[in-house]
Write a protein that holds these residues in place. Structure first.
Motif, PDB file in Angstrom:
ATOM      1  N   THR A  97       9.100   0.848   9.188  1.00  0.00           N
ATOM      2  CA  THR A  97       7.962   1.471   9.847  1.00  0.00           C
ATOM      3  C   THR A  97       6.831   1.616   8.835  1.00  0.00           C
ATOM      4  O   THR A  97       7.077   1.793   7.638  1.00  0.00           O
ATOM      5  N   PRO A  98       5.584   1.561   9.277  1.00  0.00           N
ATOM      6  CA  PRO A  98       4.451   1.579   8.347  1.00  0.00           C
ATOM      7  C   PRO A  98       4.084   2.983   7.870  1.00  0.00           C
ATOM      8  O   PRO A  98       2.940   3.428   8.009  1.00  0.00           O
ATOM      9  N   ASP A  99       5.053   3.693   7.297  1.00  0.00           N
ATOM     10  CA  ASP A  99       4.784   5.010   6.738  1.00  0.00           C
ATOM     11  C   ASP A  99       5.721   5.250   5.560  1.00  0.00           C
ATOM     12  O   ASP A  99       6.579   4.422   5.235  1.00  0.00           O
ATOM     13  N   LEU A 155       4.387   0.603  -9.838  1.00  0.00           N
ATOM     14  CA  LEU A 155       3.348  -0.375 -10.140  1.00  0.00           C
ATOM     15  C   LEU A 155       3.542  -1.560  -9.200  1.00  0.00           C
ATOM     16  O   LEU A 155       4.623  -2.160  -9.161  1.00  0.00           O
ATOM     17  N   VAL A 156       2.528  -1.883  -8.422  1.00  0.00           N
ATOM     18  CA  VAL A 156       2.585  -3.044  -7.537  1.00  0.00           C
ATOM     19  C   VAL A 156       2.101  -4.258  -8.335  1.00  0.00           C
ATOM     20  O   VAL A 156       0.972  -4.295  -8.803  1.00  0.00           O
ATOM     21  N   LEU A 157       2.963  -5.241  -8.476  1.00  0.00           N
ATOM     22  CA  LEU A 157       2.630  -6.441  -9.246  1.00  0.00           C
ATOM     23  C   LEU A 157       1.725  -7.380  -8.452  1.00  0.00           C
ATOM     24  O   LEU A 157       0.847  -8.027  -9.009  1.00  0.00           O
ATOM     25  N   SER A 158       1.974  -7.489  -7.163  1.00  0.00           N
ATOM     26  CA  SER A 158       1.139  -8.275  -6.253  1.00  0.00           C
ATOM     27  C   SER A 158       1.525  -7.929  -4.835  1.00  0.00           C
ATOM     28  O   SER A 158       2.675  -7.577  -4.567  1.00  0.00           O
ATOM     29  N   ASP A 159       0.567  -8.054  -3.934  1.00  0.00           N
ATOM     30  CA  ASP A 159       0.872  -7.804  -2.522  1.00  0.00           C
ATOM     31  C   ASP A 159       1.054  -9.105  -1.743  1.00  0.00           C
ATOM     32  O   ASP A 159       1.242  -9.064  -0.530  1.00  0.00           O
ATOM     33  N   ARG A 217       0.833  -1.208   0.000  1.00  0.00           N
ATOM     34  CA  ARG A 217       0.000   0.000   0.000  1.00  0.00           C
ATOM     35  C   ARG A 217       0.871   1.262   0.000  1.00  0.00           C
ATOM     36  O   ARG A 217       0.545   2.254  -0.671  1.00  0.00           O
ATOM     37  N   LEU A 218       1.965   1.227   0.735  1.00  0.00           N
ATOM     38  CA  LEU A 218       2.859   2.388   0.775  1.00  0.00           C
ATOM     39  C   LEU A 218       3.444   2.677  -0.604  1.00  0.00           C
ATOM     40  O   LEU A 218       3.455   3.825  -1.058  1.00  0.00           O
TER      41      LEU A 218
END
Length: 290
Positions: A275-277, A176-180, A167-168
Protein backbone atom coordinates in the motif's frame (compact mmCIF):
# COMPACT_ATOMS: atom_id res chain seq x y z
CA UNK A 1 39.86 20.97 -23.70
CA UNK A 2 37.72 19.99 -20.71
CA UNK A 3 37.82 16.71 -18.75
CA UNK A 4 35.32 15.43 -16.20
CA UNK A 5 35.08 12.01 -14.55
CA UNK A 6 32.14 10.17 -13.01
CA UNK A 7 32.24 7.06 -10.79
CA UNK A 8 29.21 4.81 -11.34
CA UNK A 9 29.09 1.37 -9.70
CA UNK A 10 32.87 1.10 -9.66
CA UNK A 11 33.29 2.17 -13.29
CA UNK A 12 34.95 5.50 -14.08
CA UNK A 13 33.55 7.36 -17.08
CA UNK A 14 35.83 10.07 -18.43
CA UNK A 15 34.26 12.71 -20.67
CA UNK A 16 36.55 14.90 -22.75
CA UNK A 17 35.38 17.69 -25.02
CA UNK A 18 38.02 17.44 -27.68
CA UNK A 19 37.38 20.54 -29.80
CA UNK A 20 38.21 23.14 -27.18
CA UNK A 21 34.60 23.97 -26.31
CA UNK A 22 33.66 23.74 -22.64
CA UNK A 23 30.08 24.82 -23.11
CA UNK A 24 28.32 21.79 -21.67
CA UNK A 25 26.36 21.52 -18.46
CA UNK A 26 26.73 18.60 -16.06
CA UNK A 27 23.19 17.44 -15.17
CA UNK A 28 22.27 17.76 -11.51
CA UNK A 29 21.83 14.00 -11.18
CA UNK A 30 25.45 13.48 -12.27
CA UNK A 31 27.10 16.00 -9.95
CA UNK A 32 27.33 13.75 -6.89
CA UNK A 33 28.94 11.07 -9.09
CA UNK A 34 31.76 13.38 -10.21
CA UNK A 35 35.27 12.42 -9.06
CA UNK A 36 38.65 14.10 -9.48
CA UNK A 37 40.93 11.12 -10.01
CA UNK A 38 41.01 7.54 -11.20
CA UNK A 39 41.93 5.59 -14.30
CA UNK A 40 38.98 5.62 -16.69
CA UNK A 41 37.20 2.39 -17.60
CA UNK A 42 35.21 4.18 -20.31
CA UNK A 43 36.60 7.20 -22.20
CA UNK A 44 34.15 9.38 -24.12
CA UNK A 45 35.62 12.03 -26.45
CA UNK A 46 33.05 14.52 -27.73
CA UNK A 47 33.37 16.43 -31.02
CA UNK A 48 31.20 19.07 -32.62
CA UNK A 49 30.91 19.63 -36.34
CA UNK A 50 30.05 17.37 -39.25
CA UNK A 51 28.84 13.85 -38.51
CA UNK A 52 31.09 11.31 -40.28
CA UNK A 53 29.88 8.42 -42.41
CA UNK A 54 28.24 6.11 -39.88
CA UNK A 55 26.22 3.44 -41.66
CA UNK A 56 27.17 -0.20 -41.30
CA UNK A 57 25.47 -3.51 -40.61
CA UNK A 58 22.47 -3.01 -38.34
CA UNK A 59 22.83 -5.17 -35.22
CA UNK A 60 20.03 -3.88 -33.01
CA UNK A 61 17.15 -1.43 -33.33
CA UNK A 62 15.67 -0.32 -30.02
CA UNK A 63 12.53 0.84 -31.86
CA UNK A 64 13.16 4.00 -29.90
CA UNK A 65 15.92 6.61 -29.80
CA UNK A 66 18.94 4.46 -30.70
CA UNK A 67 20.33 1.83 -33.06
CA UNK A 68 23.55 -0.18 -32.89
CA UNK A 69 25.62 -0.97 -35.97
CA UNK A 70 28.73 -2.96 -36.85
CA UNK A 71 31.28 -1.08 -38.96
CA UNK A 72 34.64 -2.70 -39.61
CA UNK A 73 36.49 -3.22 -36.33
CA UNK A 74 34.21 -0.83 -34.47
CA UNK A 75 30.61 -0.41 -33.40
CA UNK A 76 28.44 2.61 -34.15
CA UNK A 77 25.64 3.95 -31.98
CA UNK A 78 23.24 6.25 -33.82
CA UNK A 79 20.89 8.47 -31.78
CA UNK A 80 17.62 9.64 -33.32
CA UNK A 81 14.99 12.18 -32.33
CA UNK A 82 12.18 9.77 -33.21
CA UNK A 83 11.97 6.06 -34.09
CA UNK A 84 11.17 6.72 -37.74
CA UNK A 85 13.79 9.40 -38.31
CA UNK A 86 16.64 8.11 -40.47
CA UNK A 87 19.30 10.76 -39.92
CA UNK A 88 20.77 10.78 -36.39
CA UNK A 89 21.41 13.91 -34.34
CA UNK A 90 24.44 12.26 -32.72
CA UNK A 91 26.73 9.41 -33.77
CA UNK A 92 29.06 7.47 -31.46
CA UNK A 93 31.99 5.36 -32.68
CA UNK A 94 32.81 2.61 -30.16
CA UNK A 95 35.41 -0.08 -29.78
CA UNK A 96 34.02 -3.57 -29.27
CA UNK A 97 35.04 -3.68 -25.60
CA UNK A 98 33.03 -0.49 -24.95
CA UNK A 99 36.01 1.21 -23.34
CA UNK A 100 36.38 4.03 -25.88
CA UNK A 101 33.75 6.23 -27.52
CA UNK A 102 34.04 9.12 -29.98
CA UNK A 103 30.85 11.17 -30.24
CA UNK A 104 29.99 13.52 -33.11
CA UNK A 105 27.22 16.10 -32.96
CA UNK A 106 26.52 18.86 -35.47
CA UNK A 107 27.06 22.33 -34.01
CA UNK A 108 23.57 23.42 -35.05
CA UNK A 109 22.15 20.63 -32.91
CA UNK A 110 24.32 21.62 -29.95
CA UNK A 111 23.28 25.27 -30.30
CA UNK A 112 19.62 24.31 -30.09
CA UNK A 113 20.10 21.90 -27.20
CA UNK A 114 19.33 23.49 -23.83
CA UNK A 115 21.86 22.40 -21.18
CA UNK A 116 23.94 20.43 -23.69
CA UNK A 117 25.65 17.36 -22.20
CA UNK A 118 27.52 15.12 -24.69
CA UNK A 119 26.95 11.97 -22.62
CA UNK A 120 23.20 12.37 -22.25
CA UNK A 121 20.62 9.56 -22.46
CA UNK A 122 20.60 7.14 -24.20
CA UNK A 123 24.35 7.26 -24.91
CA UNK A 124 25.36 6.92 -21.24
CA UNK A 125 23.13 3.96 -20.43
CA UNK A 126 23.79 2.07 -23.66
CA UNK A 127 27.54 2.31 -23.11
CA UNK A 128 27.20 1.38 -19.43
CA UNK A 129 24.99 -1.66 -20.09
CA UNK A 130 27.43 -3.01 -22.68
CA UNK A 131 30.46 -2.41 -20.47
CA UNK A 132 28.75 -4.10 -17.52
CA UNK A 133 28.13 -7.20 -19.65
CA UNK A 134 31.90 -7.83 -19.83
CA UNK A 135 31.70 -9.50 -16.42
CA UNK A 136 31.23 -6.40 -14.26
CA UNK A 137 27.52 -6.45 -13.37
CA UNK A 138 23.98 -5.82 -14.54
CA UNK A 139 21.64 -2.82 -14.61
CA UNK A 140 18.02 -3.38 -13.54
CA UNK A 141 14.73 -1.47 -13.43
CA UNK A 142 14.63 -1.00 -9.67
CA UNK A 143 14.63 1.19 -6.64
CA UNK A 144 17.43 0.41 -4.22
CA UNK A 145 17.79 1.51 -0.62
CA UNK A 146 20.28 1.28 2.20
CA UNK A 147 18.53 0.93 5.55
CA UNK A 148 21.28 1.54 8.11
CA UNK A 149 23.74 -0.25 5.84
CA UNK A 150 21.44 -3.10 4.75
CA UNK A 151 20.55 -3.17 1.08
CA UNK A 152 17.07 -3.89 -0.27
CA UNK A 153 16.10 -3.96 -3.94
CA UNK A 154 12.57 -3.23 -5.20
CA UNK A 155 12.12 -4.25 -8.84
CA UNK A 156 9.22 -3.48 -11.12
CA UNK A 157 8.07 -2.46 -14.54
CA UNK A 158 6.90 1.08 -15.23
CA UNK A 159 3.93 1.94 -13.00
CA UNK A 160 4.57 -0.82 -10.47
CA UNK A 161 5.47 1.64 -7.72
CA UNK A 162 9.25 2.12 -7.72
CA UNK A 163 9.04 5.90 -7.29
CA UNK A 164 6.26 5.57 -4.71
CA UNK A 165 8.16 3.10 -2.56
CA UNK A 166 11.34 5.19 -2.94
CA UNK A 167 9.57 8.27 -1.55
CA UNK A 168 8.25 6.26 1.39
CA UNK A 169 11.71 4.99 2.33
CA UNK A 170 13.28 8.40 1.71
CA UNK A 171 11.24 9.79 4.61
CA UNK A 172 12.69 7.25 7.07
CA UNK A 173 15.51 7.88 9.53
CA UNK A 174 18.71 6.04 8.61
CA UNK A 175 17.65 5.33 5.02
CA UNK A 176 19.51 6.33 1.86
CA UNK A 177 17.75 5.85 -1.48
CA UNK A 178 20.36 4.93 -4.09
CA UNK A 179 17.96 5.35 -7.03
CA UNK A 180 14.25 5.27 -7.65
CA UNK A 181 14.51 3.69 -11.12
CA UNK A 182 17.91 2.31 -12.19
CA UNK A 183 20.23 0.20 -10.04
CA UNK A 184 23.44 -1.63 -10.92
CA UNK A 185 24.22 -4.95 -9.21
CA UNK A 186 27.83 -6.13 -8.90
CA UNK A 187 29.56 -9.02 -7.15
CA UNK A 188 32.19 -8.52 -4.44
CA UNK A 189 34.07 -10.95 -2.23
CA UNK A 190 31.44 -10.67 0.50
CA UNK A 191 28.36 -11.00 -1.73
CA UNK A 192 26.27 -8.94 -4.14
CA UNK A 193 26.11 -5.15 -3.97
CA UNK A 194 23.64 -2.61 -5.30
CA UNK A 195 24.77 0.80 -6.52
CA UNK A 196 22.99 4.04 -7.31
CA UNK A 197 23.07 5.54 -10.80
CA UNK A 198 22.43 9.05 -12.17
CA UNK A 199 19.47 7.69 -14.16
CA UNK A 200 16.62 8.38 -11.77
CA UNK A 201 12.85 8.18 -12.23
CA UNK A 202 9.92 10.37 -11.21
CA UNK A 203 11.07 10.75 -7.61
CA UNK A 204 14.38 12.27 -8.78
CA UNK A 205 16.46 10.27 -6.30
CA UNK A 206 20.03 9.29 -7.21
CA UNK A 207 23.07 8.67 -5.01
CA UNK A 208 26.51 7.25 -5.90
CA UNK A 209 26.70 5.00 -2.83
CA UNK A 210 26.62 1.21 -2.77
CA UNK A 211 25.53 -1.34 -0.18
CA UNK A 212 25.50 -5.11 0.22
CA UNK A 213 22.24 -6.62 -1.03
CA UNK A 214 20.24 -8.53 1.60
CA UNK A 215 16.79 -8.94 0.02
CA UNK A 216 14.96 -8.59 -3.29
CA UNK A 217 11.31 -7.64 -3.74
CA UNK A 218 9.31 -7.68 -6.98
CA UNK A 219 6.62 -5.09 -6.34
CA UNK A 220 3.09 -4.12 -7.28
CA UNK A 221 0.43 -1.82 -5.82
CA UNK A 222 -2.29 -3.47 -3.72
CA UNK A 223 -4.94 -2.61 -1.08
CA UNK A 224 -2.99 -4.52 1.60
CA UNK A 225 0.63 -5.40 2.33
CA UNK A 226 1.66 -8.99 1.69
CA UNK A 227 4.78 -10.85 0.59
CA UNK A 228 5.37 -14.36 -0.70
CA UNK A 229 8.80 -15.98 -1.03
CA UNK A 230 9.99 -16.89 -4.51
CA UNK A 231 12.06 -19.85 -5.59
CA UNK A 232 15.41 -19.24 -7.24
CA UNK A 233 14.03 -20.08 -10.68
CA UNK A 234 11.14 -17.63 -10.36
CA UNK A 235 13.39 -14.91 -8.98
CA UNK A 236 16.02 -15.37 -11.71
CA UNK A 237 13.38 -15.21 -14.43
CA UNK A 238 11.85 -12.01 -13.05
CA UNK A 239 15.27 -10.47 -12.43
CA UNK A 240 16.35 -11.10 -16.01
CA UNK A 241 13.06 -9.70 -17.32
CA UNK A 242 13.72 -6.44 -15.45
CA UNK A 243 17.35 -6.17 -16.51
CA UNK A 244 18.98 -4.55 -19.54
CA UNK A 245 20.41 -7.56 -21.41
CA UNK A 246 22.66 -7.19 -24.44
CA UNK A 247 20.61 -9.16 -26.97
CA UNK A 248 23.11 -8.22 -29.69
CA UNK A 249 26.13 -9.62 -27.79
CA UNK A 250 26.11 -13.40 -27.22
CA UNK A 251 28.79 -13.52 -24.52
CA UNK A 252 27.31 -10.51 -22.73
CA UNK A 253 23.87 -12.07 -22.82
CA UNK A 254 25.25 -15.32 -21.39
CA UNK A 255 26.95 -13.41 -18.58
CA UNK A 256 23.80 -11.45 -17.70
CA UNK A 257 21.62 -14.58 -17.67
CA UNK A 258 24.12 -16.49 -15.54
CA UNK A 259 24.64 -13.56 -13.20
CA UNK A 260 20.92 -13.19 -12.50
CA UNK A 261 20.74 -16.92 -11.68
CA UNK A 262 23.64 -16.54 -9.23
CA UNK A 263 21.96 -13.60 -7.51
CA UNK A 264 18.63 -15.46 -7.23
CA UNK A 265 20.35 -18.49 -5.72
CA UNK A 266 22.10 -16.44 -3.04
CA UNK A 267 19.76 -13.59 -2.11
CA UNK A 268 16.23 -14.15 -0.70
CA UNK A 269 13.50 -12.87 -3.02
CA UNK A 270 9.81 -12.11 -2.52
CA UNK A 271 6.75 -10.96 -4.41
CA UNK A 272 5.57 -7.84 -2.56
CA UNK A 273 2.15 -6.26 -2.79
CA UNK A 274 2.16 -2.95 -0.95
CA UNK A 275 0.00 0.00 0.00
CA UNK A 276 1.28 3.52 -0.73
CA UNK A 277 1.86 4.52 2.90
CA UNK A 278 4.36 4.03 5.71
CA UNK A 279 2.84 0.68 6.66
CA UNK A 280 4.63 -0.83 3.65
CA UNK A 281 8.00 0.21 5.09
CA UNK A 282 7.08 -1.19 8.50
CA UNK A 283 5.90 -4.44 6.88
CA UNK A 284 9.19 -4.99 5.01
CA UNK A 285 11.32 -4.06 8.02
CA UNK A 286 9.42 -6.50 10.22
CA UNK A 287 9.71 -9.30 7.69
CA UNK A 288 13.48 -8.79 7.32
CA UNK A 289 14.08 -8.21 11.02
CA UNK A 290 15.42 -4.70 10.51
Amino acid sequence: MRHVKFLIAGLIFELTVADGSDGFVIPSSYRSFQVADGRPDISVNAHSGMIPDWRGELIFDSNGPWRLWSRGEDMVLSLHNSPGKEEPYQVVMLDRDFTRAETFTEQSVIDGWADYFPMNYPLDEVVAVNRLAFGHGVEVHASGISDSGRGVLFLGVSGSGKSTISRLWDEEEGVLVLSDDRIIITRKTDGYWIHGTPWHGDAGLADPSGVKLEAIYFINHAPANSAAPLGAGQAASQLLARSFPTFWHKEGMQFTAGFTVEIAQNVPAYQLSFTPDRSAVEYVRKQLGF
